[in-house]
Design a protein around this motif. Sequence first.
Motif, PDB file in Angstrom:
ATOM      1  N   VAL A 145      -8.596  14.497 -12.299  1.00  0.00           N
ATOM      2  CA  VAL A 145      -7.268  15.032 -11.985  1.00  0.00           C
ATOM      3  C   VAL A 145      -7.357  16.285 -11.113  1.00  0.00           C
ATOM      4  N   ASP A 146      -8.579  16.591 -10.763  1.00  0.00           N
ATOM      5  CA  ASP A 146      -8.801  17.751  -9.896  1.00  0.00           C
ATOM      6  C   ASP A 146      -9.381  17.252  -8.558  1.00  0.00           C
ATOM      7  N   LEU A 147     -10.443  16.513  -8.665  1.00  0.00           N
ATOM      8  CA  LEU A 147     -11.123  15.827  -7.543  1.00  0.00           C
ATOM      9  C   LEU A 147     -11.809  16.756  -6.561  1.00  0.00           C
ATOM     10  N   GLU A 148     -11.745  18.086  -6.832  1.00  0.00           N
ATOM     11  CA  GLU A 148     -12.306  18.993  -5.849  1.00  0.00           C
ATOM     12  C   GLU A 148     -13.797  18.795  -5.639  1.00  0.00           C
ATOM     13  N   LYS A 149     -14.464  18.525  -6.772  1.00  0.00           N
ATOM     14  CA  LYS A 149     -15.927  18.444  -6.687  1.00  0.00           C
ATOM     15  C   LYS A 149     -16.409  16.992  -6.542  1.00  0.00           C
ATOM     16  N   VAL A 150     -15.482  16.086  -6.311  1.00  0.00           N
ATOM     17  CA  VAL A 150     -15.904  14.687  -6.212  1.00  0.00           C
ATOM     18  C   VAL A 150     -15.862  14.242  -4.752  1.00  0.00           C
ATOM     19  N   ASP A 151     -16.946  13.618  -4.325  1.00  0.00           N
ATOM     20  CA  ASP A 151     -17.035  13.137  -2.954  1.00  0.00           C
ATOM     21  C   ASP A 151     -15.911  12.111  -2.704  1.00  0.00           C
ATOM     22  N   THR A 152     -15.150  12.310  -1.651  1.00  0.00           N
ATOM     23  CA  THR A 152     -14.009  11.420  -1.370  1.00  0.00           C
ATOM     24  C   THR A 152     -14.441   9.956  -1.298  1.00  0.00           C
ATOM     25  N   ARG A 153     -15.596   9.720  -0.640  1.00  0.00           N
ATOM     26  CA  ARG A 153     -16.046   8.333  -0.488  1.00  0.00           C
ATOM     27  C   ARG A 153     -16.247   7.665  -1.840  1.00  0.00           C
ATOM     28  N   HIS A 154     -16.748   8.473  -2.802  1.00  0.00           N
ATOM     29  CA  HIS A 154     -17.017   7.897  -4.114  1.00  0.00           C
ATOM     30  C   HIS A 154     -15.753   7.458  -4.825  1.00  0.00           C
ATOM     31  N   TRP A 155     -14.756   8.362  -4.857  1.00  0.00           N
ATOM     32  CA  TRP A 155     -13.557   7.943  -5.603  1.00  0.00           C
ATOM     33  C   TRP A 155     -12.770   6.880  -4.853  1.00  0.00           C
ATOM     34  N   TYR A 183       7.719   1.779 -11.735  1.00  0.00           N
ATOM     35  CA  TYR A 183       7.577   3.064 -12.422  1.00  0.00           C
ATOM     36  C   TYR A 183       8.154   4.195 -11.569  1.00  0.00           C
ATOM     37  N   ASP A 184       8.866   5.095 -12.212  1.00  0.00           N
ATOM     38  CA  ASP A 184       9.453   6.225 -11.478  1.00  0.00           C
ATOM     39  C   ASP A 184       8.404   7.090 -10.817  1.00  0.00           C
ATOM     40  N   PHE A 185       7.246   7.226 -11.498  1.00  0.00           N
ATOM     41  CA  PHE A 185       6.234   8.178 -10.996  1.00  0.00           C
ATOM     42  C   PHE A 185       5.670   7.756  -9.635  1.00  0.00           C
ATOM     43  N   VAL A 186       5.973   6.539  -9.190  1.00  0.00           N
ATOM     44  CA  VAL A 186       5.424   6.092  -7.901  1.00  0.00           C
ATOM     45  C   VAL A 186       5.822   7.050  -6.774  1.00  0.00           C
ATOM     46  N   LYS A 187       7.022   7.661  -6.929  1.00  0.00           N
ATOM     47  CA  LYS A 187       7.487   8.620  -5.903  1.00  0.00           C
ATOM     48  C   LYS A 187       6.487   9.765  -5.735  1.00  0.00           C
ATOM     49  N   GLU A 188       5.771  10.063  -6.815  1.00  0.00           N
ATOM     50  CA  GLU A 188       4.818  11.197  -6.753  1.00  0.00           C
ATOM     51  C   GLU A 188       3.550  10.836  -5.985  1.00  0.00           C
ATOM     52  N   LEU A 189       3.345   9.552  -5.735  1.00  0.00           N
ATOM     53  CA  LEU A 189       2.096   9.144  -5.056  1.00  0.00           C
ATOM     54  C   LEU A 189       2.271   9.286  -3.553  1.00  0.00           C
ATOM     55  N   GLN A 190       1.939  10.449  -3.049  1.00  0.00           N
ATOM     56  CA  GLN A 190       2.145  10.726  -1.629  1.00  0.00           C
ATOM     57  C   GLN A 190       0.889  10.484  -0.819  1.00  0.00           C
ATOM     58  N   GLU A 191      -0.242  10.705  -1.427  1.00  0.00           N
ATOM     59  CA  GLU A 191      -1.500  10.462  -0.717  1.00  0.00           C
ATOM     60  C   GLU A 191      -2.494   9.796  -1.679  1.00  0.00           C
ATOM     61  N   PRO A 192      -3.539   9.154  -1.124  1.00  0.00           N
ATOM     62  CA  PRO A 192      -4.433   8.368  -1.975  1.00  0.00           C
ATOM     63  C   PRO A 192      -4.990   9.127  -3.183  1.00  0.00           C
ATOM     64  N   ALA A 193      -5.290  10.426  -2.997  1.00  0.00           N
ATOM     65  CA  ALA A 193      -5.867  11.178  -4.118  1.00  0.00           C
ATOM     66  C   ALA A 193      -4.908  11.244  -5.301  1.00  0.00           C
ATOM     67  N   ASP A 194      -3.596  11.143  -5.012  1.00  0.00           N
ATOM     68  CA  ASP A 194      -2.597  11.212  -6.095  1.00  0.00           C
ATOM     69  C   ASP A 194      -2.746  10.073  -7.096  1.00  0.00           C
ATOM     70  N   ILE A 195      -3.345   8.969  -6.652  1.00  0.00           N
ATOM     71  CA  ILE A 195      -3.499   7.823  -7.567  1.00  0.00           C
ATOM     72  C   ILE A 195      -4.289   8.279  -8.794  1.00  0.00           C
ATOM     73  N   LEU A 196      -5.288   9.134  -8.541  1.00  0.00           N
ATOM     74  CA  LEU A 196      -6.074   9.644  -9.663  1.00  0.00           C
ATOM     75  C   LEU A 196      -5.437  10.889 -10.254  1.00  0.00           C
ATOM     76  N   LYS A 197      -5.014  11.777  -9.345  1.00  0.00           N
ATOM     77  CA  LYS A 197      -4.546  13.089  -9.821  1.00  0.00           C
ATOM     78  C   LYS A 197      -3.323  12.974 -10.727  1.00  0.00           C
ATOM     79  N   ASN A 198      -2.464  11.995 -10.477  1.00  0.00           N
ATOM     80  CA  ASN A 198      -1.250  11.967 -11.300  1.00  0.00           C
ATOM     81  C   ASN A 198      -1.512  11.391 -12.697  1.00  0.00           C
ATOM     82  N   GLY A 199      -2.701  10.851 -12.881  1.00  0.00           N
ATOM     83  CA  GLY A 199      -3.153  10.501 -14.227  1.00  0.00           C
ATOM     84  C   GLY A 199      -2.489   9.285 -14.861  1.00  0.00           C
ATOM     85  N   LYS A 200      -1.481   8.713 -14.192  1.00  0.00           N
ATOM     86  CA  LYS A 200      -0.770   7.596 -14.847  1.00  0.00           C
ATOM     87  C   LYS A 200      -1.093   6.259 -14.196  1.00  0.00           C
TER      88      LYS A 200
END
Length: 628
Positions: A604-614, A536-553
Amino acid sequence: YLTEQEAIAASELFDLFCVATTMRQILGLHRDMCDILGLRPAPINEFYPMLKAKIRSWKAQALWKKFDARAAHRVYAKGTACNGTHVLVIGAGPCGLRTAIEAQLLGAKVVVLEKRDRITRNNVLHLWPFVITDLRNLGAKKFYGKFCAGSIDHISIRQLQIILMKVALLLGVEIHENVSFERTIEPSGDGFGWRAAVTPADHVVSYYEFDVLIGADGKRNTLEGFKRKEFRGKLAIAITANFINKKTEAEAKAEEISGVAFIFNQSFFKELYEKTGIDLENIVYYKDETHYFVMTAKKHSLIDKGVILQDFSDPAELLASANVSAEKLLDYAREAAEFSTKYQMPNLEFAVNHYGKPDVAMFDFTSMFAAETSCRVMLRHGHRLLQCLVGDSLLEPFWPTGSGCARGFLSSMDAAYATKLWSNPRNSIMGVVAQRESIYRLLNQTTPENLQRDTGSYTVDPASRYPNLNRTAVSPYQVKTLIDSDDPKVFEQPIAEIITTPALAEAPALLRKSRRSTDIVPEALLHWVCTQLHMYDFVKELQEPADILKNGKSLCALISRFRPDLIDYSATRDLTLAERNEVAFRILEAEYQLPRIMSGEKSVDLEKVDTRHWLHYLNQVREVFRGE
Ligand code: FAD
């Protein structure tokens, strides 16, 4: 929740599983049953209670009672003694499976690799009393009603593997057939822990990270770094032969020979020689699923009878297939079998082996091998690896005396015990290795008579099995060479007394700090996702672990990659990123029982979610698909 139909279907699969006789059937029925129940292999407490609650037939209840009794032993600390430890076992022979069962009962995540796709060995193993008790306690009779009925003290290798494989699977062990272990892959600092290179190369097991590796692949041990010592004796040639047991009256009357050696019955061997020209040192006959014979033959009689064509002093040359007449070998084995059973079974027909040929084989036992040490430790980039050998890989047995399986099981329990000690980070590495080596020193002296009397109380704790146990026969300083570390600090770790109580109950904080390979490594998680979704092209957008969720795909794409039947990925393109994650969360919850931990909006925001949880959630997703 199961519908009534699903519950019935699962129960039916369970019943078929219990009577299945091939590896393909056993693994297939287990997978189908787990699919209906929404279960997948996992550490015991995440698997077995759920299975038990859902399969409630009379037969199942009887088995659960056995498992519950075993699992309740305090040595396992309610399945938490090895919490967080990941074990890889190479080989689903009797000892690999037995080790897997103990590690599973201790609470580890256990994966077994087996290079074969069939279980075919007819040869029969002699069982010491403790092995019979052990297998009975694991419910052997529920899978094989004839198990050690009356005074029978033997079982075919095939049947033993079948029983142990079923027990292992029902406790939650993950087993992969047709996968060969090739070598270990060292952590290189990219976040991945210890992994295995396997054939086929892209098998899901290659993503499994472990911190304990059990070499149970038989006498041709593939684990590197273990030195072997050779015991060279006088020339010893063993012949094994299996004949079909047609269960006729005449066959029923033939008496077993549970080990006659020349010194005990000279007239028998003399008469055999005079009548047939067959000269043996000993012979064993067990009436099992086949009529199984194992005998040690003298070279001159094999030459005289035309089995060996030319005399050579080197046993390898002597027994090379070009120097053996297969036909004469069959005649030799048949004549010996007929004579020793007093010609009561006149129409003996050979059973077939793995290759569809008459099941007769000749083996050289002139040199026997044993590993010099039973374990090794490696540390790279903070990832620890304990490697233990068990069974024939550790100590090659001389079949006619039948010590293989018994000593093999003892070594399995010893390795599981080392795994338990290893799982407690307070134990110094050198201390654990020294204790394992101290216990290994006892193994080749064991006999049924010099073990602890109360066979029903045997556990992984060596004190329950060895009466003259000295856990400190080898000092921690003697085992330094067994530890290969890129961090010299490991040798500075204070050597305190070994702690045998479970790690988690005792020192959770410490455990989290000092254990690396089973912790979630975010970079490794990201790496895994990117590797799976490289198309998938969007893989380039996955720069850090949080992007797995934030990029939504990513989540929808992962589901589509492994289970295209669950999602139409192209149809998700019209949804917002939050909606796509929402769809993925719902599918993962419904199909894989992964409870959602946030809404699509939050993901897709993750600000209020504990990192350990996600991170934990994503790690579970990885575990779910690693097994697909
Ligand atoms: P094994 O039973 O040898 O099991 C090792 C397993 O590892 C096998 O299933 C193998 O396919 C698998 N494996 C090997 N390499 C890999 C790899 N790279 N990746 C994944 N899997 C791998 N003992 C007796 O007392 N009497 C007998 O007559 C007798 N006959 C035997 C015949 C044969 C052909 C063999 C191999 C062994 C025999 N033995 C016999 C020995 C006896 O089977 C063992 O002592 C006993 O089974 C315990 O062995 P184990 O589990 O350590 O190893």
